[in-house]
Design a protein around this motif. Sequence first.
Motif, mmCIF file in Angstrom:
data_model
loop_
_atom_site.group_PDB
_atom_site.id
_atom_site.type_symbol
_atom_site.label_atom_id
_atom_site.label_comp_id
_atom_site.label_asym_id
_atom_site.label_seq_id
_atom_site.Cartn_x
_atom_site.Cartn_y
_atom_site.Cartn_z
ATOM 1 N N THR A 50 0.866 -1.186 0.000
ATOM 2 C CA THR A 50 0.000 0.000 0.000
ATOM 3 C C THR A 50 0.897 1.229 0.000
ATOM 4 N N LEU A 55 -5.127 7.238 -3.445
ATOM 5 C CA LEU A 55 -5.344 6.493 -4.675
ATOM 6 C C LEU A 55 -4.435 6.987 -5.798
ATOM 7 N N GLN A 58 -1.040 5.471 -5.215
ATOM 8 C CA GLN A 58 -1.061 4.040 -5.509
ATOM 9 C C GLN A 58 -1.101 3.784 -7.015
ATOM 10 N N VAL A 73 -5.037 -2.684 -1.962
ATOM 11 C CA VAL A 73 -6.070 -1.659 -1.812
ATOM 12 C C VAL A 73 -6.821 -1.889 -0.509
ATOM 13 N N ALA A 86 -10.222 0.184 -6.415
ATOM 14 C CA ALA A 86 -9.301 -0.744 -7.077
ATOM 15 C C ALA A 86 -9.275 -0.510 -8.579
#
Length: 217
Positions: A50, A55, A58, A73, A86
């Motif tokens: 992570t 987001l 990521q 996630v 996701a």
Amino acid sequence: YAAGIEYNEDIVEYNQTWRVSEINVAFGEAYNKLLNHIHMNPIISGSYTTTGGGLTGQKAAQESATSPVAQLVAFSTDVETTLRNALSILPAGRILIANSADRFLIEAAIAGSMYEDDSPSAVKRLLSSDRIIYYDGDSVTVDETTYTYAGVTAGFVYLVSPAKKNFQELIKHDLRIDSGDGDLSRLILAQVVGRARRAVAAVLGGKNGVVKVDIVS
């Protein structure tokens, strides 16, 4: 990978030829279980991180051109929102690999994934029940040895891109089965050997890779 079968004289002398078909069926079932393991294990046993930055961070880490990192996630609010997150990290994701214990949780979330104006959300448009693979692992016993293949842990799913860029199947040869002479000293009438030389190479990071998703708070 290889396995051997021996037919001994007792099978003939005691009219147990019916055992031959059972042995052959077991051989095929064991090979199918091995194939599932070869294809699923690189994803299930992979390393996921992570990355910080929300987001956006990521997604950047997942898509990094130099060193992509497969993302884990975190659960967020509900399953629908989590799957939407996701998909924002891995937009190419179209296939879910999950544990059968989570079937109703996942499919209910996808079926109910609608906006207030009743138009399908990203979750429902991009994922459907026919794109979910439930894999709980398996096992096969040969003589007194049991081989166990790990499945997906309940509470997690893997969102996978169907593109073949990050997944390569390497097959030197598929299953070959040959019969040879027996061993009279052990009253073996025939020996049958099956073997296959194959593997799967997987890159989990990248735009066409995999993300692991926690669907339980």
